[in-house]
Every structure is written in structure tokens, then in C-alpha cells.
Motif scaffolding. Sequence first.
Motif, PDB file in Angstrom:
ATOM      1  N   LEU A 137       0.839  -1.176  -0.132  1.00  0.00           N
ATOM      2  CA  LEU A 137       0.011   0.002   0.013  1.00  0.00           C
ATOM      3  C   LEU A 137       0.925   1.142   0.124  1.00  0.00           C
ATOM      4  N   ARG A 138       1.935   1.073   0.906  1.00  0.00           N
ATOM      5  CA  ARG A 138       3.039   2.283   0.813  1.00  0.00           C
ATOM      6  C   ARG A 138       3.341   2.567  -0.535  1.00  0.00           C
ATOM      7  N   ASP A 139       3.864   1.559  -1.121  1.00  0.00           N
ATOM      8  CA  ASP A 139       4.355   1.702  -2.708  1.00  0.00           C
ATOM      9  C   ASP A 139       3.464   2.335  -3.666  1.00  0.00           C
ATOM     10  N   VAL A 140       2.336   1.607  -3.635  1.00  0.00           N
ATOM     11  CA  VAL A 140       1.369   2.234  -4.594  1.00  0.00           C
ATOM     12  C   VAL A 140       0.922   3.662  -4.176  1.00  0.00           C
ATOM     13  N   THR A 141       0.692   4.027  -3.065  1.00  0.00           N
ATOM     14  CA  THR A 141       0.616   5.479  -2.667  1.00  0.00           C
ATOM     15  C   THR A 141       1.733   6.378  -3.052  1.00  0.00           C
ATOM     16  N   GLN A 142       2.883   5.820  -2.921  1.00  0.00           N
ATOM     17  CA  GLN A 142       4.051   6.823  -3.351  1.00  0.00           C
ATOM     18  C   GLN A 142       3.996   6.981  -4.820  1.00  0.00           C
TER      19      GLN A 142
END
Length: 462
Positions: free
Chosen positions: A297-302
Motif C-alpha cells: 500500500l505504501r508503494d502504490v501510494t507513493q
Amino acid sequence: MTLIKSISGIRGTVGGPEGENLTPPDVVKFTTAYARLMTRRNAGKKLTIVVGRDARISGELVADLVEGTLLACGADVINVGLCTTPGTEMAVIAKQADGGIIITASHNPRQWNALKLLNSDGEFLSDAEGKELLAMAEECDFDYPSVDGIGHVVSREDFNDEHIRRVLALPLVDVEAVRKRRFKVVVDAVNSVGGIVMPRLLRELGCEVVELNCEPTGEFAHNPEPLPENLTEIAEAIVREKADLGIVVDPDVDRLAFVNEDGSMFVEEYTLVAVADYILSRKAGNTVSNLSSSRALRDVTQRYGGSYQASAVGEVNVVAKMKETGAVIGGEGNGGVIYPELHYGRDALVGTALFLTWLAYKGMKMTELRATYPAYYASKNKIALTPEIDVDKVLLEIKKRNAGENVNDIDGVKIDFAENWVHLRKSNTEPIIRIYTEARSMAEAEALAQRFISEIKEICHI
């Protein structure tokens, strides 16, 4: 079985000795304490409380006890009957009620039930409110109103259709795009309330629905937690029916898992990741999940230029962090999607509608969509400790030993390494430490877990 009293409500197995299980006196005691708490919160005014339940066998029994106790406490009741957890939450808001009680043990087996307690915003009580309620419950000096002060049942009404209507009316739910794809979907609702709402929602979206375990009998066809080892039946049905995907919900329909067209798991952690991918593609913003959820989720958000934040474990903590950061989407890695445009609660219905919209837009098969996301593998372990061992001191020592790393201690100890992470948490109910790890391969995740298990054993001399 010890009665479990936590941030998630009052939960236990039905029957047995009072105070050790979820018995009628326990239901009355905690419902009374809840009514007293909410009366205090509302400056003594007459309360209106929404009551809903899932389809488990003890649900009607417990619901009758809850309703009768609330009436005896002077509260009026809106009974929405068989209703999902998110539906009951939304009903509190829609009816402008002062709170709500959901009778469900979520993913626990059939012998369990629980009281999930809501405030006037249709959200779970805070940790502080929960502690105040537990203290009230132990005072045992309840003073009930006389016959002229008892409450009334305002209505007995279904809220499921209204829940579905509100989901379909959301601007980012493209009903026509989904209808054009004519998805064939197998639904496993584990013989609870999801069997009422999920097929109905999907047919409104133009899907061909194959129902599996959708009779709301409460006799769960398999372990109700939507984990891969419990989903072999739906995996086989998807291949047999040549379906586009499978949808699995837990008994109260706040968790959502998908199964690919070839019977493989989309993986529950990636439910929120895929929905967030869609939301962020249409609306810039931040995201939140709990510390034990996937780094994906962090990767997609960034990727979309947003900021990702992690909260302590527990829906109430995720919601608080979402409000603090203005997150446009959030939830938990157990398949819980929280979309504030609808309400602040995990909701499998809105998760399904948003996901199918995204899948329709992408024009992909499930396996193709899953391949677009970072590949992470999680290992979940626990280590039992003797009651004499101070778990907090153990976690503090782990934190000291890793002081040079990226450490978060808002809920246990989470250590974010460059390529993987470990999260160690103390159980609230037994002397164990939970050890969750995530890495780029299962072998790496399991090796990281074993490293910290060994370190804990060394610290504890076991």
C-alpha cells in the motif's frame, strides 16, 4: 474460555459459567454498562440505539437479550435485524441514533458471539471509552428506570437495500462499466448475512452470480476466516464454472477477499492495495493501514505522490489516523476497506463495487491485475511465554538492540528494514508475542521471523 474484553468489543463462546463465557448475565451486564456510558456521553437525554446482527446460531438469542436490556435501561431501539457490520454502522448515522450494538463475532467460529459497540458516528468506541465501560460493568450497582421510563422499539426495518443503494450511488462506482463487463462471480458468504447482501449487490452490478454457502443458516460451511486454507471449495468452483473471479466475505461482511480466475488467491492483503490503486488514480491523497499490513500500500501510494501512514492495529486506530491525515482511502490488510466517502468503517460491499469498477476499467483478468502490484510475502508466527515474563520489557530490549533501524513503537515494535519488516506485538489476552514479517520471498519472510524468535528466546532464556 475466558471472556475477552477489548477495543474490539465483548466477545466469548456462548454458554458455560457466567463471567467466563458469553452468557445471558454477561450480555445484560455489558449492555447495561454501554447504555449508562452513552447516557453519560449524551448528558442524560433519552437514547436511541440501533441493533443489528449477523446470522450465527446464537444471534437471535443475544439480540433479544440486548434489545430487552436497552429497553429496560430506558433506551429506544431501532432493530435492523440481519444486517452487516458496515450496514449497522451506516444505519446509526442514517437514523441519527446515539449509538449501535452489532451482535457478531466476525470471523470467529460458530460457538462464538460478541457485542461490537458503536458511538453516534457509527464508529467503534475509543480505547478510553472502552475502559470506562468495563469499569462501569464491574460496579454492579445498576439502577433501572421504573415501568414509565422504559424504552420502546421504534422500528424493525431492513437496512440492507439502503446500504446497497448508497454504495451504487457513489461517484467512483461506475455501475454501467461493470455491467458491460458481465462478470461471472462465485460468492462464498459462509452461511451468514453476506449471503443476503452480496448476491443482491452483484446482480445490481450486472454480474452473473454463482452462490456458494449463501443460505444464512449460521452453520458455517468452513472456518469463517477468509484465509487461503479455508477457501479450497470456492477455488474449485471458480475453475469449474469458468468464472472471472471469486468473492469471499466473513460472517459480518467487513472483510473481503478475492480469488483469481484460475483458483489462485488474489491475497487478502491486496484487496485494499487494488482499491487504493483505483481511488488514487482518480483522486490525489493519502492512505492509512495498520502496522501489520503490507508494504504494497505504501508503494502504490507513493507512486501517485501521496503520503502513507501506519496506525496501531485495530479499526478504531486506523480511522483515527485517517481523519488525522485526511486519507482518501484506508483500512487493514485483512481485507478491510475503509472508504470515507461512504462511512468510516471496513465495508466489503463498497470494497467490491470499487474493485469491480477498477477491474472493468483495466480490462484485465484477475491474475493480470494482481501482477501489476509489488510482490510481497508475509509470515505470521507467535511465541508463547510463561506468565512470569514481562513482555513489555522483552519488546523494549528488542527495540534497544535495533535502535539504529527505522523503529515504530506505537503498537509493540515494528522494525522497517530496507527490503523487509518485522512487527512484534503483545497479545491482550494471553502471554504470547505475535511475530509478523514481510519480505520479497516467503523464504526470506520466514527466515526473518526465525531470527526474531531466536532473539526473543535468548532474551527470555527459554
